[in-house]
Motif scaffolding. Sequence first.
Motif, PDB file in Angstrom:
ATOM      1  N   LEU A   6      -8.534   2.770   4.552  1.00  0.00           N
ATOM      2  CA  LEU A   6      -7.547   2.073   5.377  1.00  0.00           C
ATOM      3  C   LEU A   6      -7.401   2.704   6.762  1.00  0.00           C
ATOM      4  O   LEU A   6      -7.001   2.040   7.716  1.00  0.00           O
ATOM      5  CB  LEU A   6      -6.191   2.086   4.648  1.00  0.00           C
TER       6      LEU A   6
ATOM      7  N   SER B  50      -1.841   5.587   7.311  1.00  0.00           N
ATOM      8  CA  SER B  50      -2.846   6.360   6.579  1.00  0.00           C
ATOM      9  C   SER B  50      -2.633   7.860   6.774  1.00  0.00           C
ATOM     10  O   SER B  50      -2.743   8.639   5.815  1.00  0.00           O
ATOM     11  CB  SER B  50      -4.253   5.953   7.035  1.00  0.00           C
TER      12      SER B  50
ATOM     13  N   SER C   3       0.837  -1.203   0.000  1.00  0.00           N
ATOM     14  CA  SER C   3       0.000   0.000   0.000  1.00  0.00           C
ATOM     15  C   SER C   3       0.869   1.249   0.000  1.00  0.00           C
ATOM     16  O   SER C   3       0.581   2.235  -0.704  1.00  0.00           O
ATOM     17  CB  SER C   3      -0.915   0.000   1.234  1.00  0.00           C
TER      18      SER C   3
END
Length: 1010
Positions: A902, A910, A821
Amino acid sequence: MLLAPLHIHHPTQFHHHPRRRSIPTVHPSRSFVVFRTFQNFRVFKCTTTDDAATSSSSSEVKRAYPFDEIEAKWQLFWEENRTFRTPDGDDLDTSKPKFYVLDMFPYPSGSGLHVGHPLGYTATDILARYKRMQGFNVLHPMGWDAFGLPAEQYAIETGTHPKLTTLKNIDRFRLQLKSLGFSYDWDREISTTEPAYYKWTQWIFLQLLKKGLAYQAEVPVNWCPALGTVLANEEVVDGLSERGGHPVIRKPMRQWMLRITAYAERLLEDLDDLEWPESIKEMQRNWIGKSEGAEVEFHVLDPNGLESGNKVTVYTTRPDTIFGVTYLVLAPEHDLLSSIVPESHSKNVKEYRDLASRKSDLERTELQKEKEGVFTGCYAVNPSNKEAIPIWVADYVLASYGTGAIMAVPAHDTRDHEFALKYDIPLCWVVKPNEETSTDSGKPYSGHGTCVNSSSSDSGLDINGLNSRNAASKVIDWIEKTGNGNRKVNYKLRDWLFARQRYWGEPIPVVLLDDTGETVPIPETELPLTLPELDDFTPTGTGEPPLAKALAWVKTKDPLSGKPAKRETNTMPQWAGSCWMKNIGAGLSYYGIPKANLNPVQHESNAMMLVVESFEFIGSDVQENVTRSFAGKGKVSSRKKVDGRLTRSMNLSTFRYWSPVDVYVGGAEHAVLHLLYSRFWHKVLYDIGAVSTKEPFKCVINQGIILGEVQYMACRDSDGNLVSADSVDVLKDYSQEKVPEDNVTKSGVHFVLKDNRNIRLIARAHKMSKSRGNVVNPDDVVAEYGADSLRLYEMFMGPLRDSKTWNTSGIDGVYRFLGRSWRLIVGSALPNGMFEDGTIVTDDQPSLEQLRPLHKCINKVTEEIEGTRFNTGISAMMEFLNVANKWDKLPRSIAEDFVLLLAPYAPHISEELWCRLGHPDSLGYEPFPKANPAYLKEATITLPVQINGKTRGTIEVEEACTEEDALKLAALNPKLSKYLDGKIIKKIIYVPSRILNVILNRENVKVGVR
């Protein structure tokens, strides 16, 4: 104390708005490496960016993303800016929806958290963060259920005052919880051990006393001489204390009791209105144990066979079996024993009673244990048939349930049957099953049926031929008419033993007058009654609590009459503070009970403000009493501003606004007692007008247990030879040894030795405990993988309510997901392991192919958070990431929505990604993404294809597919191409999204050409 490295860029500017916080500005060349300690930050080293890069270790180079720097940075940011402070006063917009989410507060033990603890905390934090992003006002406090026996035992062993131990342990727990990024409002932190808090525990006790719900009684208790205290049944195992393994005996003692039985029916009825798991409600129903039956009196006979004037009263739910009673059983504690047992049997009865006193109620009622008892030497008369029946004493009958005596019907009750067979007591069959079930099997029949052998001319009672229900009703009418008993509703629920012989607990706010022994409550203006300082916490050895040693504190005067008096030296049980701290108590923490950086005067005035401001249906008497509590301290007026706080009317509406708790999460081990006691106290507060709801918790969720990692055990026989576990009959006949996981492999569904697959192993996971050596410290996991990985893994292991087995290697998967991510948005690491500033996202408009998987993910994650199915929400984000990683470009809007999805799960990474995406504010209050239904439709549809009107196959097409494209796809389909290759098309009938029909003829028109 753990130290976590943290890079804080210089200079840093914080703007003190409780929610919207500007991100610190960054100086291009210098950063401070700060090591974080609780509530203190110190500069450890000042380095340049180049120095930091040069000093990176090889392990840092291999990191999936720089979680250590990110997490420390954002934890500091949240704390400094009070990001998650619950709004109050003028800041509170009560037109917005509210969400009050609460954890079962932990007992701060010296060992700190293990990885099982954060399971529920992570779940509530996800809900809290999600609701904030949806525009809710969120109340999410944390506190400490901190009184209790462990701290006192540690004080006895080491000489350390329990207060110091408790504060040290709280600091440790707080540090660990903050390291996991939980969004608690730390301004609302409370502890049951703070005088400003337990002032109100004592105040509630006085209200119970006024209502006659608190009283003293001489009751048999589990007394542990070594620990010097009374233990609950759950704290006694096999006659020994759960803590320390010390012998426990039963002895009568003067104890404070709370009359929870007065609320039994309401506690039962109101369960129907609760959004709780049915299993929890059923456990509470069983614990309350409502039953309908009758109390029947059996007259005791004297040695001459005449009625002596004594009688045994029993409670039964099966009055239809009264003709089958062949003996009575009294509990060993029954008062009647001392007056009816003849001299010839007194020794045996006394010895048996002494033996029974060493057993807990749980041991005595264990169904599997062999029933034992002794004959008392006397008889009673069965009123239904006038026959004399023996009276026995046995420990499977409890003095605390019913009347402490039973009528035994051995033909129709399993326990009575076992006892009767052992002591050769006759059986009398009085209920015949309605089915063709034989009563000649020798086994008792406990069901309903038709009454037989149930008639007597001496008593005038005849129920032969009646079914059980009608017979029971007739028997009750008969005993009421003849004066042998009455109809009765009974509850298994017992009054609450509310006293402990300990130092470390809330003092009970009453005094005992020297001249009369009368118990007098101290005035509410004298609260809190604080604990005296003691150096010696050891048991007195006399049964007197340790507080009896504080002579100057014990000796006092009645504040009203001035008469000499002594303070109560028992203290309240640990349950006391937790009964209200987790509903009204935690809610009242909204107003500031007590906070570490407030001075004692502020503590007290704020705390006293709470209860006055919480009353909603205040009668003049309650209002008068509470106002006097204020006036006595001279701190506040109920209708003026105090320390900037609003008047009563505004705060009353505020308290109503937050009530009740919307979601309460904790372990199933508290499903009965804690929740039942909390409900009881809350209902009492409701009755006096202190709260406006009948129940404290709207929704209760029990998270599962995280078991320790699977342990593999091999068995050896007496000669030391390995034995396969499948050939072991009696496990205790073999020794067991732990096998390292590296030496284990799987064979089918079983685990075997790698070097000898014929040896099957025992694979078992246990609840985490220090004694088993299977505790996993979250600090170690955070140091290696980061807090976000721990949070994600605990949610990804399985459904929240299920028990799960810990596997440290399983964290790798979610850690890699977070790394992917990070790289999706930031880009790959440089050769030195560092990452470029900013992101690699583009400002392009997202395509339909990008919006569809994103909104499918948004829809799924939203549904799963709402349903507390957090594991499948994570799966949805993983699926989206797999799709997004295949794109050449990542539009900014797509990246932003993914980061917001998230955020509740992994807040640190995040926040950092949100910051890198160019946002100056924390994402804590950014709107949570909403799925667009237009993008949730399937990207393709299945289109039937006909050749000359006959369906020959299907093709997958876009919803907006043109006729030309549909024909081309049909021609490329292997199944359809054999009908079309080289053929001539006469006509095409195309209905978008419905059908493609190709009509062929002999004209020279080739497929794909119009």
